[in-house]
Motif scaffolding. Structure first.
Motif, PDB file in Angstrom:
ATOM      1  N   LEU A  36       0.817  -1.204   0.000  1.00 55.11           N
ATOM      2  CA  LEU A  36       0.000   0.000   0.000  1.00 55.11           C
ATOM      3  C   LEU A  36       0.860   1.268   0.000  1.00 55.11           C
ATOM      4  O   LEU A  36       2.012   1.269   0.447  1.00 55.11           O
ATOM      5  N   VAL A  37       0.281   2.342  -0.488  1.00 48.52           N
ATOM      6  CA  VAL A  37       0.964   3.632  -0.534  1.00 48.52           C
ATOM      7  C   VAL A  37       1.081   4.211   0.867  1.00 48.52           C
ATOM      8  O   VAL A  37       0.136   4.161   1.669  1.00 48.52           O
ATOM      9  N   SER A  38       2.251   4.772   1.164  1.00 44.59           N
ATOM     10  CA  SER A  38       2.464   5.506   2.410  1.00 44.59           C
ATOM     11  C   SER A  38       3.372   6.686   2.103  1.00 44.59           C
ATOM     12  O   SER A  38       3.758   6.908   0.949  1.00 44.59           O
ATOM     13  N   ASP A 213     -12.590 -10.897   1.820  1.00 44.00           N
ATOM     14  CA  ASP A 213     -12.578 -11.133   0.374  1.00 44.00           C
ATOM     15  C   ASP A 213     -12.161  -9.822  -0.291  1.00 44.00           C
ATOM     16  O   ASP A 213     -13.001  -9.072  -0.800  1.00 44.00           O
ATOM     17  N   ASP A 214     -10.869  -9.541  -0.283  1.00 42.48           N
ATOM     18  CA  ASP A 214     -10.374  -8.263  -0.783  1.00 42.48           C
ATOM     19  C   ASP A 214     -10.329  -8.312  -2.304  1.00 42.48           C
ATOM     20  O   ASP A 214      -9.428  -8.911  -2.904  1.00 42.48           O
ATOM     21  N   SER A 264      -1.867  -5.397  -3.635  1.00 42.15           N
ATOM     22  CA  SER A 264      -2.183  -4.286  -2.739  1.00 42.15           C
ATOM     23  C   SER A 264      -3.560  -4.509  -2.123  1.00 42.15           C
ATOM     24  O   SER A 264      -4.561  -4.539  -2.842  1.00 42.15           O
ATOM     25  N   PRO A 265      -3.643  -4.679  -0.807  1.00 41.84           N
ATOM     26  CA  PRO A 265      -4.927  -4.948  -0.148  1.00 41.84           C
ATOM     27  C   PRO A 265      -5.740  -3.678   0.097  1.00 41.84           C
ATOM     28  O   PRO A 265      -5.965  -3.250   1.232  1.00 41.84           O
ATOM     29  N   GLY A 266      -6.210  -3.089  -0.991  1.00 41.46           N
ATOM     30  CA  GLY A 266      -6.931  -1.824  -0.870  1.00 41.46           C
ATOM     31  C   GLY A 266      -8.225  -1.931  -0.093  1.00 41.46           C
ATOM     32  O   GLY A 266      -8.625  -0.987   0.603  1.00 41.46           O
TER      33      GLY A 266
END
Length: 284
Positions: A36-38, A213-214, A264-266
């Motif tokens: 993920l973005v940080s 359930d991503d 990426s687990p958005g």
């Protein structure tokens, strides 16, 4: 003797909206978090940076108080949808067409609306009251949305992946009263609060990743990618989770592995932000 004047319930929809924006910032600021973005790096995303997400937050800053106000006015689901669609349009303009917070517009928007509805009736928002409001006030509409994708604002990548792999999309999660949010994410955040905000949020993120359930993961990596990510989260938790002294190092190692697989687990990130909103609003 004249009757006492009726005192209107205190309604602070602006505070509900501000809490949503701050919650999205909480999620952005957390690092490391797999793929993920940080503020440290872009994770698995080549189309967005932390700056992109900040522009998105700025574009959405009026939406959350507005939908909370609509909830306070007992708006129907169609009115809430219109606000969400307009907010998405502003987001896309601000980000140059990048979908940064579509899931959060949906989830946090519904929570803000429920919070406004409760405030207008003199009830303080609590997790149980918010969940009951979502189901009682807009549950049938959410169920229709989950069953009939044509009712949504276009067919998203996540919804397409859910249909392809037989997964539960965000609308179906909402129609059930967000069980992963209320039964997993928020309890994890509060149970590990003694570890400090960073580690508590990391714990909540991994507990969500293990069970959700991503559809963002399924879109990027197929069903195999989703199941691999869930197993990595379970392994992290079984090793002690955020309470493990090496938790940050383990999370950083998983971040690298997720980036290598372009995962990426958005969806989990959206629920982490929602849990931060719940924790802040319901504590207050």
């Amino acid at each position: 003797m004249s009757a006492l004047p009726r005192v209107a319930p205190a309604v602070d929809t602006a505070a509900l909206g501000r809490a949503a924006t701050v919650a999205l910032y909480d999620e952005l600021a957390l690092a490391p978090k797999p793929g993920l973005v940080s503020f440290v790096d872009n994770g698995s995303h080549c189309d967005m940076t932390a700056g992109t997400l900040l522009r998105s937050l700025f574009a959405l800053r009026h939406y959350f108080p507005a939908i909370a106000t609509a909830g306070a006015a007992d708006a129907d689901f169609t009115a809430l949808q219109r606000l969400g669609i307009a907010a998405e349009a502003r987001m896309l303009v601000a980000t140059g067409g990048v979908n940064t917070h579509r899931g959060a517009v949906f989830t946090l928007g519904l929570l803000c609306a429920a919070g406004g509805w409760l405030q207008a009736r003199g009830d303080a928002p609590s997790p149980s009251a918010l969940r009951a409001t979502l189901l009682q006030r807009w549950g049938r509409d959410l169920d229709d949305l989950a069953r009939h994708p044509r009712l949504s604002n276009g067919l998203s990548n996540g919804r397409s992946a859910a249909q392809r792999h037989g997964l539960r999309p965000a609308a179906a999660e909402a129609a059930l009263g967000f069980p992963v949010l209320f039964d997993v994410a928020l309890p994890a955040l509060r149970r590990t609060a003694h570890l400090g905000p960073r580690l508590a949020r990391l714990q909540a993120l991994f507990e969500v990743m293990a069970v959700l359930d991503d559809t963002n993961l399924a879109h990027r990596g197929g069903l195999d990618g989703l199941r691999w990510a869930q197993q990595q989260a379970r392994d992290f938790l079984e090793a002690g989770g955020a309470a493990n002294p090496a938790a940050i190092l383990r999370a950083q190692s998983l971040h690298v592995a997720f980036v290598d697989r372009n995962l990426s687990p958005g969806g989990a990130a959206d629920l982490l932000a929602a849990a931060c909103w719940l924790d802040r609003v319901c504590t207050a």
